[in-house]
Design a protein around this motif. Structure first.
Motif, short mmCIF file in Angstrom:
data_model
loop_
_atom_site.label_atom_id
_atom_site.label_comp_id
_atom_site.label_asym_id
_atom_site.label_seq_id
_atom_site.Cartn_x
_atom_site.Cartn_y
_atom_site.Cartn_z
N LYS A 132 0.85 -1.19 0.00
CA LYS A 132 0.00 0.00 0.00
C LYS A 132 0.89 1.25 0.00
CE LYS A 132 -4.35 1.01 2.20
NZ LYS A 132 -5.19 0.77 3.36
N LYS A 151 1.62 5.00 0.81
CA LYS A 151 1.15 6.04 1.74
C LYS A 151 2.04 7.27 1.55
CE LYS A 151 -0.64 2.64 4.93
NZ LYS A 151 -0.88 2.28 6.32
N ASP A 189 -4.94 16.32 -3.13
CA ASP A 189 -6.40 16.22 -3.35
C ASP A 189 -6.72 15.05 -4.28
OD1 ASP A 189 -6.60 18.47 -1.77
OD2 ASP A 189 -6.75 19.86 -3.46
N LYS A 239 -6.38 11.86 -2.37
CA LYS A 239 -7.50 11.68 -1.42
C LYS A 239 -8.74 11.16 -2.14
CE LYS A 239 -6.17 15.15 1.90
NZ LYS A 239 -6.20 16.58 2.09
N ARG A 240 -8.99 11.71 -3.33
CA ARG A 240 -10.15 11.29 -4.12
C ARG A 240 -10.10 9.79 -4.44
NH1 ARG A 240 -10.68 16.49 -6.43
NH2 ARG A 240 -8.91 16.23 -7.79
N GLN A 241 -8.89 9.25 -4.48
CA GLN A 241 -8.74 7.82 -4.80
C GLN A 241 -8.62 6.97 -3.52
OE1 GLN A 241 -5.73 7.29 -8.10
NE2 GLN A 241 -5.30 9.35 -7.37
N ASN A 242 -8.88 7.61 -2.39
CA ASN A 242 -8.77 6.94 -1.09
C ASN A 242 -7.37 6.44 -0.79
OD1 ASN A 242 -11.50 7.30 -0.45
ND2 ASN A 242 -12.02 5.58 -1.79
N VAL A 243 -6.37 7.13 -1.31
CA VAL A 243 -4.98 6.82 -0.97
C VAL A 243 -4.66 7.58 0.32
CG1 VAL A 243 -2.56 7.10 -1.68
CG2 VAL A 243 -4.30 6.52 -3.38
N GLU A 244 -3.98 6.92 1.25
CA GLU A 244 -3.61 7.60 2.49
C GLU A 244 -2.53 8.65 2.16
OE1 GLU A 244 -3.18 5.78 6.44
OE2 GLU A 244 -3.63 3.92 5.36
#
Lengths: 507, 69
Positions: B11, B13, B24, B27-32
């Motif tokens: 993953k 991060k 941004d 974040k939209r892709q749910n990446v930490e």
């Protein structure tokens, strides 16, 4: 004209945010110029050059923000300053969450303790320091920043190789690591093709084409344009390629770069010669025979690199999305007159590719970034003859955001080129994906219509769209906008340039 | 030395330093991701920054030496 200014001490914003706001405010009625920037040496020079420097700026530091507006009168200039402040306030609000925002890498690492990647887009003079901090803490680094010296690059990449950590860049615009697109990258599906590239838009063009052809990728690793130079010795290309060779998920490897220095080529070839999987190589402008003689697959262009990789990854047959027959039919539909061709690119590698391909069709080509056989423009701001221009080159981006983010410079240039009666064809790229403008096609259409209306000229317009159906801008929607405006649209740069060649044959 | 291959599949991060829209997008892709309100270190004073870096290097060397014992 009057100059009004406002200084906000100890208020830092990144340069892209500030340049975009400056660019928007400059469009307001009665505003001649706007400089919205941190007090850096470059911005101070610009203010002096534009005759907007004020004694108040003497004692400022790079942490202080300057807003300087040249307007028709004081009221107009002050209103523009207020507009800048409003836009800055809204930026701060959207970027701040309820959580305390850290102001440096160490503080950020305390909040995200297992962070393993640092994406660095700070001014170049500070970028190497941040990359060094990242590597020493065991994190991979992607350096979007440019203006990092080659000595610093060598030091960072030596450290990266020692620690088995990626140093992507400097000046690396594109990477997709473990399915995560970083900076300017497209939404590309997962698959079994691993890529290493020393070119941002080259990597975007190949990965997007792979996606549209129905295949996918494991990794797209950007290494920065200087990695295969004598001095850097291909350190990251070699480390990344070896990792892809060992990676069981990767079935095919694609390498894209300008031709490496000879010593680096020998080293690279010897490192990958025992790869137990196919390697597709596109060394832009290099003789494919050198690659084929080593037992690798040589691609003829970026589109071909994607087609070859898809073939090898599935064992099935793939062809370019637009056949030569289709391109020929499209060329038959347009009315060509004698005149000049102008290419207005935001992607540097796409600009290079167009120059190389068009050399057989045009006797003389000028560019601000000429490839072998093309000539240097005497004035990059004024085209003469056939010109293929990279508007993302440093000369156009000093104090201005890249044309993939801010369409303003290119929109103005399109209007300028359309009004030139000697022009019969204009080619341009629309690069979609993360990081890019939300509606580049719409912005280009607006500029084209403005240019057509103002001059009455209607040169043939052609665009290539680098992107995928999953990109946030909406691939089909962007095509439709361009086509509705009478622009010929192509899925790749190669297809667009072939179209131009067919049109020129008919002239 | 770790091997880059071992990082594949993990993953990602991200710490984002600089352009906020890059964070941004992640974040939209749910990446930490954690975005920093980055600013030039030492108030932009390069001499002080160089001195602070020297001190930090020295501290790291001391820490490493203590750890080695």
């Amino acid at each position: 004209m009057v100059v009004s200014h406002l200084v906000k001490k100890q208020t830092y914003f990144d340069s892209v945010t500030l340049m975009l706001i400056g660019s928007q405010v400059k469009k307001l009625d009665g505003i001649e110029n706007a400089v919205v920037g941190m007090c850096t040496d470059y911005n101070i020079d610009s203010l002096k050059r534009l005759d907007m420097y004020q004694p108040d700026f003497d004692s400022l530091t790079p942490n202080d923000l300057i807003i300087a507006i040249k307007g028709s009168d004081e009221k107009t200039a002050k209103a523009a300053i207020a507009e800048v402040e409003t836009r800055l306030t809204s930026k701060k609000k959207t970027s701040e969450s309820a959580q305390l925002v850290p102001t440096n890498q160490e503080a950020a690492a305390k909040q995200l303790t297992d962070a393993n990647m640092v994406l660095i887009s700070v001014p170049g003079e500070y970028a190497a320091r941040e990359a060094r901090l990242a590597l020493n803490a065991g994190r991979h680094a992607m350096l979007f920043s440019d203006n990092v010296s080659i000595e610093e690059e060598l030091e960072l990449k030596t450290l990266g190789v020692e620690k088995g950590l990626l140093v992507m860049g400097p000046d690396c615009g594109t990477a997709i690591i473990n399915g995560v697109p970083l900076a300017f990258s497209n939404a590309v599906r997962a698959g079994n093709i691993g890529l290493v590239a020393a070119s941002g838009t080259g990597l975007q063009e190949v990965t997007s084409t792979i996606h549209r052809l129905g295949c996918g990728i494991t990794q797209a690793i950007g290494v920065g344009g200087r990695d295969l130079s004598e001095k850097i010795g291909g350190k990251m290309t070699i480390m990344a390629t070896k990792a892809l060779i060992e990676d069981p998920e990767t079935k095919v490897i694609v390498l894209v770069s300008k031709p490496p220095a000879e010593s680096v080529l020998t080293k690279l070839m010897s490192e990958i010669k025992n790869a137990n999987k196919p390697v597709v190589i596109y060394f832009i402008g290099a003789d494919p025979k050198v690659i084929e003689a080593q037992g690798f697959t040589a691609a003829r262009n970026l589109e071909d690199a994607a087609v070859q990789a898809c073939k090898l990854s599935t064992g099935k047959s793939y062809v370019p999305e637009f056949s030569d027959t289709k391109i020929d039919e499209m060329a038959q539909k347009v009315k060509m007159t004698t005149g000049n061709v102008r290419g207005l690119y935001s992607g540097g590698t796409l600009c290079d590719e167009a120059q190389r391909l068009l050399q057989g069709s045009l006797t003389e080509i000028y560019s601000n970034t000429p490839v072998k056989g093309c000539k240097t423009m005497s004035d990059v701001y004024k085209s003469e003859g056939n010109c293929i221009i990279d508007l993302g080159d440093d000369v156009f981006t000093r104090g201005k955001a890249h044309p993939m983010i801010d369409p303003d410079n290119r929109a103005q240039r399109i209007v300028q080129e359309i009004s030139d009666k000697s022009v019969n064809m204009i080619l341009f790229d629309v690069v979609l994906g993360y990081g890019s403008h939300p509606d580049m096609a719409g912005e280009m259409v607006e500029a084209i219509n403005k240019g057509r209306k103002a001059s009455g000229n209607k040169p043939v317009m052609a665009a290539c769209i680098c992107g995928t159906q999953d990109d946030m801008q909406g691939y089909s929607n962007q095509i439709a906008k361009l086509e509705e405006a009478g622009i010929m649209v192509f899925p790749t740069n190669v297809a667009m340039v072939k179209f131009a060649q067919k049109c020129l044959e008919r002239k | 030395m770790s091997n880059l291959k071992d990082f594949f599949g993990k993953k990602v991060k991200v710490i984002n330093l600089g352009i906020p829209s890059f964070a941004d997008d992640l974040k939209r892709q749910n990446v930490e991701v954690i975005h920093t309100d980055w600013r030039p270190p030492a108030g932009g004073n390069k001499k002080i920054q160089a001195l602070l870096d020297k001190v930090e290097n020295w501290q790291n060397k001391v820490k490493a030496a203590k750890g080695a014992k």
